[in-house]
Write a protein that holds these residues in place. Sequence first.
Motif, PDB file in Angstrom:
ATOM      1  N   GLU B  89      40.501  12.961  15.607  1.00  0.00           N
ATOM      2  CA  GLU B  89      40.536  14.721  15.791  1.00  0.00           C
ATOM      3  C   GLU B  89      39.422  15.071  15.766  1.00  0.00           C
ATOM      4  O   GLU B  89      39.150  16.946  15.428  1.00  0.00           O
ATOM      5  N   ASP B  90      38.018  15.194  14.907  1.00  0.00           N
ATOM      6  CA  ASP B  90      37.120  15.711  14.480  1.00  0.00           C
ATOM      7  C   ASP B  90      35.754  15.247  15.794  1.00  0.00           C
ATOM      8  O   ASP B  90      35.316  16.513  15.105  1.00  0.00           O
ATOM      9  N   THR B  91      36.244  14.839  16.964  1.00  0.00           N
ATOM     10  CA  THR B  91      35.435  14.478  17.669  1.00  0.00           C
ATOM     11  C   THR B  91      35.530  15.694  18.240  1.00  0.00           C
ATOM     12  O   THR B  91      36.027  16.574  18.903  1.00  0.00           O
ATOM     13  N   ALA B  92      33.952  16.190  18.354  1.00  0.00           N
ATOM     14  CA  ALA B  92      33.642  17.597  19.041  1.00  0.00           C
ATOM     15  C   ALA B  92      32.116  17.432  19.088  1.00  0.00           C
ATOM     16  O   ALA B  92      31.755  16.939  18.924  1.00  0.00           O
ATOM     17  N   VAL B  93      32.140  18.886  20.009  1.00  0.00           N
ATOM     18  CA  VAL B  93      30.596  19.041  20.156  1.00  0.00           C
ATOM     19  C   VAL B  93      30.662  20.206  19.108  1.00  0.00           C
ATOM     20  O   VAL B  93      31.400  20.733  19.173  1.00  0.00           O
ATOM     21  N   TYR B  94      29.357  20.172  18.426  1.00  0.00           N
ATOM     22  CA  TYR B  94      29.502  21.029  16.559  1.00  0.00           C
ATOM     23  C   TYR B  94      28.027  22.034  17.383  1.00  0.00           C
ATOM     24  O   TYR B  94      27.084  21.521  17.507  1.00  0.00           O
ATOM     25  N   TYR B  95      28.032  22.640  17.287  1.00  0.00           N
ATOM     26  CA  TYR B  95      26.885  24.056  16.834  1.00  0.00           C
ATOM     27  C   TYR B  95      27.131  25.000  15.790  1.00  0.00           C
ATOM     28  O   TYR B  95      28.377  25.222  15.376  1.00  0.00           O
ATOM     29  N   CYS B  96      25.707  24.936  16.226  1.00  0.00           N
ATOM     30  CA  CYS B  96      25.660  25.951  14.699  1.00  0.00           C
ATOM     31  C   CYS B  96      25.301  27.663  15.463  1.00  0.00           C
ATOM     32  O   CYS B  96      24.695  27.426  16.316  1.00  0.00           O
ATOM     33  N   ALA B  97      25.550  28.603  14.589  1.00  0.00           N
ATOM     34  CA  ALA B  97      25.317  30.378  15.334  1.00  0.00           C
ATOM     35  C   ALA B  97      24.885  30.983  13.869  1.00  0.00           C
ATOM     36  O   ALA B  97      25.549  30.711  12.645  1.00  0.00           O
ATOM     37  N   ARG B  98      24.527  31.754  14.227  1.00  0.00           N
ATOM     38  CA  ARG B  98      24.023  32.640  13.002  1.00  0.00           C
ATOM     39  C   ARG B  98      24.587  34.095  13.425  1.00  0.00           C
ATOM     40  O   ARG B  98      24.938  34.324  14.340  1.00  0.00           O
ATOM     41  N   VAL B  99      25.014  34.562  12.428  1.00  0.00           N
ATOM     42  CA  VAL B  99      25.394  35.656  12.149  1.00  0.00           C
ATOM     43  C   VAL B  99      24.882  37.015  11.579  1.00  0.00           C
ATOM     44  O   VAL B  99      23.976  36.489  10.472  1.00  0.00           O
ATOM     45  N   LEU B 100      24.370  38.022  12.869  1.00  0.00           N
ATOM     46  CA  LEU B 100      23.051  38.315  11.984  1.00  0.00           C
ATOM     47  C   LEU B 100      23.792  39.885  11.549  1.00  0.00           C
ATOM     48  O   LEU B 100      23.034  39.990   9.807  1.00  0.00           O
ATOM     49  N   THR B 101      24.971  40.309  11.304  1.00  0.00           N
ATOM     50  CA  THR B 101      25.234  41.708  10.310  1.00  0.00           C
ATOM     51  C   THR B 101      26.051  41.636  10.220  1.00  0.00           C
ATOM     52  O   THR B 101      26.737  41.006   9.337  1.00  0.00           O
ATOM     53  N   MET B 102      27.573  41.974  11.534  1.00  0.00           N
ATOM     54  CA  MET B 102      28.212  41.586  11.283  1.00  0.00           C
ATOM     55  C   MET B 102      29.128  40.135  11.296  1.00  0.00           C
ATOM     56  O   MET B 102      28.995  39.329  10.793  1.00  0.00           O
ATOM     57  N   GLY B 103      30.184  39.894  12.488  1.00  0.00           N
ATOM     58  CA  GLY B 103      30.725  38.773  12.542  1.00  0.00           C
ATOM     59  C   GLY B 103      31.001  38.029  14.251  1.00  0.00           C
ATOM     60  O   GLY B 103      30.732  37.164  13.989  1.00  0.00           O
ATOM     61  N   TRP B 104      29.691  38.420  14.625  1.00  0.00           N
ATOM     62  CA  TRP B 104      29.552  37.705  16.224  1.00  0.00           C
ATOM     63  C   TRP B 104      28.409  37.091  16.127  1.00  0.00           C
ATOM     64  O   TRP B 104      27.663  36.548  15.677  1.00  0.00           O
ATOM     65  N   PHE B 105      28.990  35.745  16.885  1.00  0.00           N
ATOM     66  CA  PHE B 105      27.623  34.542  16.630  1.00  0.00           C
ATOM     67  C   PHE B 105      26.823  35.027  17.906  1.00  0.00           C
ATOM     68  O   PHE B 105      26.639  34.576  19.495  1.00  0.00           O
ATOM     69  N   ASP B 106      25.884  34.992  17.577  1.00  0.00           N
ATOM     70  CA  ASP B 106      24.752  34.801  18.380  1.00  0.00           C
ATOM     71  C   ASP B 106      22.952  34.421  17.630  1.00  0.00           C
ATOM     72  O   ASP B 106      22.718  35.156  16.557  1.00  0.00           O
ATOM     73  N   PRO B 107      22.375  33.486  18.075  1.00  0.00           N
ATOM     74  CA  PRO B 107      23.057  32.757  19.495  1.00  0.00           C
ATOM     75  C   PRO B 107      23.371  31.952  18.713  1.00  0.00           C
ATOM     76  O   PRO B 107      23.594  31.171  17.898  1.00  0.00           O
ATOM     77  N   TRP B 108      23.246  30.781  19.448  1.00  0.00           N
ATOM     78  CA  TRP B 108      24.120  29.675  19.306  1.00  0.00           C
ATOM     79  C   TRP B 108      23.279  28.412  19.402  1.00  0.00           C
ATOM     80  O   TRP B 108      21.985  28.898  20.591  1.00  0.00           O
ATOM     81  N   GLY B 109      22.620  26.867  18.897  1.00  0.00           N
ATOM     82  CA  GLY B 109      22.977  25.905  19.076  1.00  0.00           C
ATOM     83  C   GLY B 109      23.155  25.705  20.483  1.00  0.00           C
ATOM     84  O   GLY B 109      24.254  25.865  20.956  1.00  0.00           O
ATOM     85  N   GLN B 110      22.346  24.514  20.725  1.00  0.00           N
ATOM     86  CA  GLN B 110      22.892  23.632  22.418  1.00  0.00           C
ATOM     87  C   GLN B 110      23.618  22.560  21.985  1.00  0.00           C
ATOM     88  O   GLN B 110      24.232  22.312  22.966  1.00  0.00           O
ATOM     89  N   GLY B 111      23.901  22.644  20.184  1.00  0.00           N
ATOM     90  CA  GLY B 111      25.091  21.499  20.373  1.00  0.00           C
ATOM     91  C   GLY B 111      25.213  19.984  19.877  1.00  0.00           C
ATOM     92  O   GLY B 111      24.340  19.683  20.845  1.00  0.00           O
ATOM     93  N   THR B 112      25.957  19.189  19.291  1.00  0.00           N
ATOM     94  CA  THR B 112      25.117  17.368  18.914  1.00  0.00           C
ATOM     95  C   THR B 112      26.459  17.364  19.441  1.00  0.00           C
ATOM     96  O   THR B 112      27.700  17.812  18.050  1.00  0.00           O
ATOM     97  N   LEU B 113      27.137  16.015  19.464  1.00  0.00           N
ATOM     98  CA  LEU B 113      28.463  15.296  20.105  1.00  0.00           C
ATOM     99  C   LEU B 113      28.611  14.821  18.522  1.00  0.00           C
ATOM    100  O   LEU B 113      27.903  14.113  18.743  1.00  0.00           O
ATOM    101  N   VAL B 114      29.807  14.777  18.093  1.00  0.00           N
ATOM    102  CA  VAL B 114      30.042  14.060  17.136  1.00  0.00           C
ATOM    103  C   VAL B 114      31.378  13.246  17.868  1.00  0.00           C
ATOM    104  O   VAL B 114      32.017  13.911  17.865  1.00  0.00           O
ATOM    105  N   THR B 115      31.114  12.230  17.926  1.00  0.00           N
ATOM    106  CA  THR B 115      32.643  10.519  17.897  1.00  0.00           C
ATOM    107  C   THR B 115      33.057   9.840  16.940  1.00  0.00           C
ATOM    108  O   THR B 115      31.944   9.738  16.883  1.00  0.00           O
ATOM    109  N   VAL B 116      34.741  10.018  17.253  1.00  0.00           N
ATOM    110  CA  VAL B 116      35.051   9.257  15.952  1.00  0.00           C
ATOM    111  C   VAL B 116      35.984   8.625  16.035  1.00  0.00           C
ATOM    112  O   VAL B 116      37.125   9.117  16.882  1.00  0.00           O
ATOM    113  N   SER B 117      35.464   7.156  16.393  1.00  0.00           N
ATOM    114  CA  SER B 117      36.140   5.970  17.186  1.00  0.00           C
ATOM    115  C   SER B 117      36.426   4.743  16.609  1.00  0.00           C
ATOM    116  O   SER B 117      34.806   4.316  16.178  1.00  0.00           O
ATOM    117  N   SER B 118      36.800   4.320  16.320  1.00  0.00           N
ATOM    118  CA  SER B 118      36.515   2.133  15.767  1.00  0.00           C
ATOM    119  C   SER B 118      36.053   2.357  16.920  1.00  0.00           C
ATOM    120  O   SER B 118      35.834   0.406  16.994  1.00  0.00           O
TER     121      SER B 118
END
Lengths: 108, 118
Positions: B89-118
Motif C-alpha cells: 500500500e506504499d506503492t505511489a508516486v512520491y512528490y516533494c513540495a515546498r511550503v513558503l509561508t502558511m500551508g499551501w504546497f508550491d512548487p511540487w517536484g515531478q515525482g518519483t514512483l515507488v513500487t512495492v511488489s514481490s
Amino acid sequence: EIVMTQSPATLSVSPGERATLSCRASQSVSSNLAWYQQKPGQAPRLLIYGASTRATGIPARFSGSGSGTEFTLTISGLQSEDFAVYYCQQYHNWPPYTFGQGTKVEIK
Amino acid sequence: QVQLVESGGGVVQPGRSLRLSCVGSGFTFSCCAMHWVRQAPGKGLEWVAVIYYDGSNEYYADSVKGRFTISRDNSKNTLYLQMNSLRAEDTAVYYCARVLTMGWFDPWGQGTLVTVSS
C-alpha cells in the motif's frame, strides 16, 4: 483530522462554459484552503491559496471563494488546457494536511 | 526558477527499505518547511510528512509513522525520505513540495514512483 469532501466527482463541461467545483470541510478551516490542478502524468500545480488568492501566473478565469466549511472553485470560459483533476487542501489544522478526493473536469 | 527534483524511486520487495531524495534549486532551501506527498496509482493525494526549515520538527501521517523518516541537509539543498518496512500500500508516486509561508504546497517536484511488489 479534518475531512475534505469534493463534489461532483466528475464534471462534464463544454469548452467556453463555466465550471463550478465544490469543496466542503468537516469543520471550519477559516480561509486556510488551497486548490490545485493536476493533468495526467504531471505534478499538481497550485492555483489558489487563502481560499481566493490566485497563485503567480494563474489566469483570471480561475477564481476561488468561500470560508469556514464551504468553498468553490470557478473556472470561467473553460479552455482546452483546463480539462484536468482539481483538488482542494486544508492547512488550518495539521497534522495531517488533508486533501479532497478530487473533481475531474472533462470535455462534454 | 524554483525547482524540485526527486530521485530514488524503484521497485522494492515488501519489508525492504528505500530512500528518496529531493534536490531544490532556485531558492534558499533553508528558508522553508518541506513536505512529502504521495499519490497511489489512479488515486488522490495523501500528505506523508513535513520537516521544518531547520530540521527541528517533523510530523508524519499515521499511515507511515514509525516506518518513514523525513530529514534534510540544507548544505546540500536536499530533502530525504527514508522508507522502511515497505508495504504494497506504499506503492505511489512520491512528490516533494515546498511550503513558503502558511500551508499551501508550491512548487511540487515531478515525482518519483515507488513500487512495492514481490
